[in-house]
Enzyme design. Structure first.
Site, mmCIF file in Angstrom:
data_model
loop_
_atom_site.group_PDB
_atom_site.id
_atom_site.type_symbol
_atom_site.label_atom_id
_atom_site.label_comp_id
_atom_site.label_asym_id
_atom_site.label_seq_id
_atom_site.Cartn_x
_atom_site.Cartn_y
_atom_site.Cartn_z
ATOM 1 N N ASP A 274 -16.883 56.961 -20.970
ATOM 2 C CA ASP A 274 -15.563 57.535 -20.701
ATOM 3 C C ASP A 274 -14.406 56.820 -21.382
ATOM 4 O O ASP A 274 -13.248 56.984 -20.974
ATOM 5 C CB ASP A 274 -15.330 57.629 -19.189
ATOM 6 C CG ASP A 274 -16.077 58.812 -18.600
ATOM 7 O OD1 ASP A 274 -16.170 59.850 -19.288
ATOM 8 O OD2 ASP A 274 -16.584 58.706 -17.470
ATOM 9 N N ASP B 244 -19.175 66.503 -19.968
ATOM 10 C CA ASP B 244 -17.848 65.879 -19.895
ATOM 11 C C ASP B 244 -17.494 65.130 -21.177
ATOM 12 O O ASP B 244 -16.323 64.996 -21.539
ATOM 13 C CB ASP B 244 -17.769 64.867 -18.732
ATOM 14 C CG ASP B 244 -18.502 65.287 -17.475
ATOM 15 O OD1 ASP B 244 -19.494 66.026 -17.588
ATOM 16 O OD2 ASP B 244 -18.119 64.845 -16.383
ATOM 17 N N GLY C 80 -32.507 69.850 -18.454
ATOM 18 C CA GLY C 80 -31.160 69.806 -17.901
ATOM 19 C C GLY C 80 -31.206 69.468 -16.417
ATOM 20 O O GLY C 80 -32.075 69.954 -15.697
ATOM 21 N N THR D 234 -28.496 68.293 -12.964
ATOM 22 C CA THR D 234 -27.102 68.113 -12.560
ATOM 23 C C THR D 234 -26.888 66.715 -12.006
ATOM 24 O O THR D 234 -27.841 66.027 -11.611
ATOM 25 C CB THR D 234 -26.658 69.166 -11.534
ATOM 26 O OG1 THR D 234 -25.230 69.221 -11.550
ATOM 27 C CG2 THR D 234 -27.143 68.851 -10.119
ATOM 28 N N ARG E 209 -16.585 72.205 -12.960
ATOM 29 C CA ARG E 209 -15.848 71.331 -13.891
ATOM 30 C C ARG E 209 -16.632 71.134 -15.185
ATOM 31 O O ARG E 209 -16.042 70.988 -16.248
ATOM 32 C CB ARG E 209 -15.461 70.003 -13.245
ATOM 33 C CG ARG E 209 -14.385 69.302 -14.043
ATOM 34 C CD ARG E 209 -13.528 68.317 -13.286
ATOM 35 N NE ARG E 209 -14.257 67.232 -12.685
ATOM 36 C CZ ARG E 209 -14.500 67.131 -11.386
ATOM 37 N NH1 ARG E 209 -14.075 68.060 -10.548
ATOM 38 N NH2 ARG E 209 -15.178 66.100 -10.893
ATOM 39 N N TRP F 229 -15.060 71.627 -18.701
ATOM 40 C CA TRP F 229 -15.102 70.642 -19.802
ATOM 41 C C TRP F 229 -15.592 71.330 -21.072
ATOM 42 O O TRP F 229 -15.150 71.009 -22.177
ATOM 43 C CB TRP F 229 -16.014 69.460 -19.481
ATOM 44 C CG TRP F 229 -15.586 68.502 -18.393
ATOM 45 C CD1 TRP F 229 -16.394 67.979 -17.418
ATOM 46 C CD2 TRP F 229 -14.295 67.888 -18.188
ATOM 47 N NE1 TRP F 229 -15.684 67.111 -16.616
ATOM 48 C CE2 TRP F 229 -14.390 67.026 -17.065
ATOM 49 C CE3 TRP F 229 -13.069 67.988 -18.850
ATOM 50 C CZ2 TRP F 229 -13.311 66.279 -16.590
ATOM 51 C CZ3 TRP F 229 -11.991 67.247 -18.363
ATOM 52 C CH2 TRP F 229 -12.117 66.409 -17.260
#
Ligand code: GLY
Length: 394
Positions: free
Chosen positions: A113, A173, A231, A233, A245, A249
């Site tokens: 981030d 994200d 994949g 979550t 979200r 994103w």
């Protein structure tokens, strides 16, 4: 890449009938944000930041060690641009020094981030003031971030020890973190950062988008072969649902990569992801925290996703010339008007946040139906975009 379905936008009249926000509506909304910023500048002072999300509408005072601290600094820069007042710049410049210290002291930087953190603080500083020190710090942040780039799979590993099998994944994200790399290539002339960002973006869109244009939150790769695995979550309702979200994103991440690369896939995927998002909005146009939910499920909304998606639509609207261009724009205005009228803290005197009804991580019982620092930031960014030709910090 695999074929992705583009749903038709359902019930188009509900968007077609939306009136664009007036300058007055936007100005009143921004003036309210400025009053909250003014109060918070006193409260947080020179070296404290709001907690990631609020508790009962109130942000706690924290030092600079979360992934979210850049949002407060970003709001100060936006306030400086909007008002021209030096006090916002002065505090944001103190934050620049704080962000340099965080980098030097390696304070909680072992994650992806750094884009959220440094684009909105030091890159913004450089873009607005030409501060060479802020530019240098931004490039140092990029250098630190690219340590997470994994050749096998071609992606920036989001979290956890580098190379560890159970952490060997990218997350959607990160489409907001890679602009830091694109920007660094532009500033330094060294294409390696661009190449990593672009490869990461390709690995993301090739895997994280399902055929129906919904998205996984995270995607695993095999650390030995680099092959895509599955994949999963982290913050959504289930592995096969679509975390609101995450989709937002995606809606904003595509135009950000398009801005730097002019990649045709980004333009083509934009209606797919955006239509999927718009088609799952409840009546008031503010999504539930996972797009799997409908009005019958009695779930909370995530206002921050609406603000993020609105920013994405405003950005892609500069490039997208498809038939639904106007629908997208009206949808963004409609979402933003709803946030302005019914989601801010203007009647909640005890709150120090701006935008209510955000969800951080429902599954972790974190920040549910609270203000979030990113919700506040993206709400303000969306508004700023309507009062000036805004030069992105991303
Ligand atoms: N990037 C973390 C979140 O959206 O909650």
């Amino acid at each position: 890449m695999k074929k992705i379905n583009v749903e038709e936008i359902k019930n188009k009249e509900r968007f077609q009938n939306i009136k664009y926000l007036t300058k007055e509506e936007v100005k009143t909304a921004l003036d309210f944000v400025i009053t909250k910023i003014d109060e918070n500048m006193e409260y947080f002072g020179e070296d404290k930041f709001p907690s990631a999300s609020s508790i009962n509408g109130v942000y706690d005072k924290k030092i600079n060690k979360d992934w979210t601290n850049g949002f407060w600094t970003g709001m100060l820069w936006l306030a400086y641009e909007y008002t021209g007042k030096e006090k916002y710049k002065n505090l944001a410049e103190k934050h620049v020094v704080n962000f340099k210290q965080r980098l030097d002291d390696r304070i909680v930087l072992e994650h992806h981030d750094l884009g959220f953190l440094y684009s909105l603080s030091t890159v913004a500083a450089y873009k607005l003031t030409g501060d060479e020190f802020a530019k240098k710090v931004s490039i140092e942040a990029t250098e630190y971030l690219i340590r997470r780039y994994q050749e096998k799979g071609g992606f920036i590993q989001a979290w956890g020890p580098l190379g560890e099998e159970k952490s060997y994944r990218l997350i959607i994200d990160c489409l907001l973190n890679i602009p830091l790399l694109y920007w660094t290539s532009e500033e330094t002339g060294d294409k390696k950062y661009y190449d990593m960002a672009y490869t990461h973006y390709k690995s993301t869109i090739n895997n994280i988008i399902r055929e129906d244009a919904s998205t996984y939150h995270t995607y695993y790769f095999n650390p030995e072969t680099g092959n895509p695995v599955k994949g999963v979550t982290r913050q959504g309702y289930s592995d096969e649902s679509c975390w609101a979200r995450g989709q937002a994103w995606g809606v904003y991440g595509l135009p950000l990569t398009y801005k730097y690369t002019k990649d045709q896939d980004a333009l083509n995927l934009y209606p797919a992801l955006t239509n999927y998002f718009l088609n799952r909005l409840p009546k008031d146009l503010i999504c539930y925290w996972d797009l799997i939910f409908t009005d019958k499920d009695n779930q909370v909304r995530d206002s921050s996703s609406a603000a993020i998606a609105a920013c994405g639509i405003f950005e892609m609207n500069k490039y997208y010339e498809g038939p639904d261009k106007e629908i997208y724009l009206k949808a963004a205005h409609g979402m933003l008007r709803e946030l302005i009228n019914n989601y801010t803290t203007k009647d909640e005197k005890s709150s120090n946040g701006v935008l209510m009804h955000s969800v951080y991580a429902y599954v972790d019982n974190l920040g549910i139906d609270e203000c979030s620092t990113w919700g506040d930031y993206f709400y303000m960014e969306a508004l700023i975009r309507l009062v000036k030709d805004w030069n992105l910090y991303w």
